[in-house]
Design a protein around this motif. Structure first.
Motif, PDB file in Angstrom:
ATOM      1  N   VAL A 249       0.827  -1.404   0.004  1.00  0.00           N
ATOM      2  CA  VAL A 249      -0.014   0.075  -0.011  1.00  0.00           C
ATOM      3  C   VAL A 249       0.932   1.315   0.026  1.00  0.00           C
ATOM      4  O   VAL A 249       0.712   2.046  -0.499  1.00  0.00           O
ATOM      5  CB  VAL A 249      -0.995  -0.195   1.164  1.00  0.00           C
ATOM      6  CG1 VAL A 249      -1.673   1.245   1.251  1.00  0.00           C
ATOM      7  CG2 VAL A 249      -1.915  -1.149   0.908  1.00  0.00           C
TER       8      VAL A 249
ATOM      9  N   ILE B 231      -9.203  -1.826  -1.414  1.00  0.00           N
ATOM     10  CA  ILE B 231      -7.479  -2.306  -1.034  1.00  0.00           C
ATOM     11  C   ILE B 231      -7.818  -3.496  -0.286  1.00  0.00           C
ATOM     12  O   ILE B 231      -6.940  -4.498  -0.719  1.00  0.00           O
ATOM     13  CB  ILE B 231      -6.785  -1.170  -0.418  1.00  0.00           C
ATOM     14  CG1 ILE B 231      -6.591   0.163  -1.173  1.00  0.00           C
ATOM     15  CG2 ILE B 231      -5.412  -1.832   0.077  1.00  0.00           C
ATOM     16  CD1 ILE B 231      -5.877   1.224  -0.680  1.00  0.00           C
TER      17      ILE B 231
ATOM     18  N   THR C 159      -3.914  -2.289  -5.263  1.00  0.00           N
ATOM     19  CA  THR C 159      -4.138  -0.901  -4.505  1.00  0.00           C
ATOM     20  C   THR C 159      -3.816   0.143  -5.674  1.00  0.00           C
ATOM     21  O   THR C 159      -4.614   1.225  -5.419  1.00  0.00           O
ATOM     22  CB  THR C 159      -2.874  -0.747  -3.663  1.00  0.00           C
ATOM     23  OG1 THR C 159      -2.829  -1.872  -2.578  1.00  0.00           O
ATOM     24  CG2 THR C 159      -2.749   0.510  -2.811  1.00  0.00           C
TER      25      THR C 159
END
Lengths: 279, 277, 255
Positions: free
Chosen positions: A80, A192, A154
């Motif tokens: 991320v 995500i 992501t």
């Protein structure tokens, strides 16, 4: 006339795809149901001594979870952070080569990851805390394997953020870190998470890399430096000589993997749908 | 405020390096371990002494057979299923969502489960035994979702206006699909095929107890044979001193995968769009 | 209250790579006045606004040349874009509140700019009052800003710009995405800001320009490049434009 035949042909191929899944589920359940009914909680309570008719899988279930969870803990935040960094902080020219690197990582066969783990990572950990082949080695290799795909999902989620918000943030001279923390990440978190859950499923289901670096000793994962055996590795190791109940026990662990995969998929969908709801 | 952003920029660069390092190390370590073994003879000779001597020629042949079987199943079934999804099922209908569910579950299924299924259903129930046929078919089940989704994407990218034009000319559904739709989507479908080949080449767990371990050159698809990926695993884990040859085989496998990558990039390039089937 | 500054543009160009969006733009917005920037689409009005608060910095290949000054001090010499954008607030065509609560849409920028926690609520209330939104939303400040109507969202965006206490406001067609009722409310709000802020407003709506503006600048497209045709007082532009383009445009004959 021809149209009707074509229609049937296409329908048939679609049914074939569905039959494969149906076949897998029916076969796994059909082969193992009587065994599971007969063993019951023994499958969790006992040890794994297949020669003596003891098929306790708890330690290997724990092993699978331990290796996959640590891999996720290592890879997900990194994925991320890197995806956000590539999109909002890194110089523009870096984006293409970096994404090419992640595409390369995603394409490397798991057996090659395993080979690298065996040749480089395990000796390195061994020099630090023996024996090297361990929970940690498995999680590190898995983390590298799931990182690129977690990063790409992501990145796709971040691409959905309305540019209007970013313009507003820029016009108000807000820091990018602040925008990311307060606006972008909270908004994209479900998407995500949906992608990361799928990667967790991949980590749980991975066989070769884990088989090659984890040491494969059946024991409860105590320290990250100790060897563990996962359910997948156990199937790969013992299937070639297993017979009778032993073989059925391996099918039962396959069924368990399949059910967990489906549960994770359902969770991923729920998270993904919630994202659509608020967008 | 701006300082926070500058710190974040630096931290990200460090993270990228931290990720890139093991990857570079992986490529270098495997090259380092394997390149001494690499030679023309390694590619052209069959393995001897459980792989400790000789090359990997018979394994490449086995791998080729497995791929051929895999594609022979996955391409027609995959294309048919993709056409069914894009042409015959109304978007958002229960059948579309149902099939989507099937494909998503198949895509997420651990490869070792395909191995178990292939062993029980293909090798035992259908009596194919440990064979290239069993291995190839089991592998085709695994790559099916990838093949279907990429073909579906290619088919859906064909402009709908073409369909109206075809309908206005009184072209049958069959004519539309075989003469216009599939040829226009061919480059995208080809990408799907190549992606599937890449996935199949990289796979090991499915083949462990479907295609078998035998090092010999196969005479037919009913023979057992060992794929390159299985060879890497076996040499590294089960053969003492086999690491060099495992690494050399890995170099060959990676080279093949890079070649595939280059082919995909060539096909995706727009200049080739609308190519022939 | 401190007198808002005079905004002056002298020979400003905004370019995207090779292509000039607007060239040779020069005009002056007097302290506390509203200047309307009118002209057909594609004549670089919005690019000019983005050049003033350096939003153009965030677009790769986009460059701004020329001198822009606030009370005579050139913006090019400001230490950083952050302090510039705090002084020069901006509101966009599409209402773009953050997906946070109504309250946090105002408190988050304050926090980012280092305003102490205890002052934030009070300043948020002030900003909401000054855009006439306080009465409508004070009992649901915790609700998501996305639950507001389009007009309320746009007024919230105005409040979000005002809460940082800017001296200049750039408004990029702030009413064009709103229905007539909401548009009237925002127009009334802009009118009430006269004298407290120096306002530069892009609009397509000539009637609106005529109702609100003290001064009007007419832009036009010439050879695929935007340019300023004429600047003048409202009545002068609308009744006695010197340039033929102005007369034609204001008569609604073209554009």
């Amino acid at each position: 006339m021809a149209d009707r035949w074509l229609h049937r042909l296409l329908w048939l191929s679609a049914m074939l795809a569905a039959l494969v899944l149906g076949g897998i589920v029916v076969l796994l359940i059909g082969r193992t149901a009587p065994f599971i009914a007969q063993q019951g909680m023994e499958l969790l309570a006992r040890q794994w001594y297949p020669g003596d008719g003891e098929f306790g899988m708890a330690a290997m279930i724990a092993g699978s979870l331990a290796v996959a969870v640590l891999a996720l803990v290592l890879a997900a935040p990194l994925a991320v952070a890197l995806a956000a960094w590539l999109r909002y902080f890194a110089p523009g020219w870096l984006r293409r080569p970096a994404l090419a690197l992640f595409a390369l990582m995603a394409g490397i066969p798991s057996v090659v990851y395993g080979l690298w783990g065996l040749l480089v990572l395990v000796p390195w950990i061994n020099g630090w805390v023996p024996p090297g082949a361990s929970w940690l080695a498995g999680s590190l290799v898995l983390a590298l394997m799931i990182l690129p795909l977690a990063l790409l999902v992501t990145d796709a989620a971040l691409a959905q953020v309305p540019p209007d918000w970013l313009h507003a943030g820029a016009a108000l001279a807000l820091s990018r870190v602040g925008m990311l923390r307060r606006v972008v990440l909270p908004h994209t978190a479900p998407a995500i998470a949906s992608g990361v859950v799928l990667q967790f499923g991949r980590a749980l289901g991975e066989t070769m890399a884990v088989l090659m670096v984890c040491g494969n000793v059946v024991q409860w994962p105590g320290s990250v430096f100790e060897p563990v055996r996962t359910l997948t590795a156990n199937i790969a190791l013992e299937m070639s000589y297993a017979a009778g109940d032993h073989r059925i026990a391996l099918f039962a662990s396959g069924l368990l993997l399949m059910l967990v995969t489906m549960a994770l998929l359902a969770l991923s969908w729920r998270l993904g749908r919630r994202h659509h709801g608020t967008a | 405020m701006v300082r926070r952003d500058r710190v974040a920029t630096g931290v990200g660069a460090v993270l990228l390096l931290a990720v890139a390092m093991p990857v570079v190390s992986m490529v270098l370590a495997i090259w380092d371990q394997g390149h001494d073994e690499l030679s023309l003879a390694f590619l052209l000779q069959d393995p001897r002494q459980a792989g400790q001597a000789g090359g990997i020629a018979s394994l490449m042949i086995s791998t080729g057979w497995i791929l051929a079987v895999c594609l022979a199943v996955a391409v027609p079934v995959g294309l048919g299923c993709a056409l069914y999804l894009s042409e015959q099922v109304p978007p958002g209908s229960r059948r579309e969502r149902g099939l989507g569910f099937v494909l998503d579950v198949l895509a997420a299924t651990p490869s070792i489960v395909f191995g178990l299924f292939g062993y029980q259903f293909l090798a035992i129930t259908l009596g194919f035994g440990f064979s290239l046929l069993s291995g190839g078919i089991a592998l085709s089940f695994m790559v099916l979702p990838l093949m279907i989704r990429s073909a579906e994407q290619a088919l859906r990218a064909v402009p709908r206006a073409h369909r109206q034009a075809a309908a206005a000319l009184g072209v049958t559904r069959t004519g539309w699909i075989t003469r216009i739709l599939v040829p226009s989507a061919a480059p995208g479908i080809a990408v799907g095929v190549i992606l599937s080949v890449g996935r199949a080449l990289a796979e090991t767990a499915v083949l462990l107890f479907t295609a078998g371990y035998v090092l010999r050159r196969p005479d037919s698809v009913m023979d057992s044979g060992r794929a390159l990926s299985v060879h890497i695993y076996d040499m590294a884990m089960n053969v003492p001193g086999g690491a060099d040859r495992a690494a050399a085989t890995a170099v060959v496998l990676i080279a093949a995968l890079i070649l595939i990558n280059v082919m995909i990039r060539g096909l995706i390039r727009p200049s080739r769009a609308g190519g022939h089937a | 209250m401190k007198q808002p500054p005079t905004l002056e543009l002298d020979d400003v160009h905004v370019r995207y790579g090779e292509h000039a969006a607007i060239a040779h733009a020069s005009f002056r917005v007097e302290s506390g006045e509203i200047m309307a920037l009118v002209g057909p689409s594609g004549c670089g009005k919005s690019s000019l606004l983005a050049g003033i608060n350096r939003l153009t910095d965030t677009i790769p290949g986009c460059t701004t040349r020329g001198t822009i000054t606030l009370d005579g001090s050139p913006l090019g010499q400001w230490p950083d874009a952050a302090s510039l954008r705090r002084t020069v607030g901006m509101v966009f065509q599409q209402p773009n509140p953050f997906p946070l609560s109504i309250h946090d849409n105002l408190r988050f920028p304050l926090a980012e700019h280092g305003v102490p926690r205890r002052e934030r609520d009070e300043r948020a209330e002030q900003a909401l009052r000054s855009v006439g939104l306080w009465e409508e939303v004070h009992n649901r400040l915790g609700r998501s800003a996305l639950t507001l109507s389009g007009g309320q969202q746009q007024r919230l965006c105005m409040a979000r710009a005002l809460v940082l206490e800017p001296e200049v406001l750039l408004l990029d067609e702030p009413c064009s995405a709103l229905d007539p009722m909401a548009s009237a409310a925002v127009e009334e709000l802009i009118d009430s800001l006269r004298g407290r802020y120096t306002i530069l407003m892009v609009t397509h709506n000539l009637a609106q320009a005529r109702r609100l503006a003290d001064q009007v600048t007419v832009c036009w497209v010439d050879n695929d490049c935007g340019c300023v045709v004429e600047t003048g007082g409202r009545e002068q532009i609308f009744t006695r434009g010197r340039h033929p383009v102005t007369r034609a445009y204001c008569a609604g004959e073209c554009g």
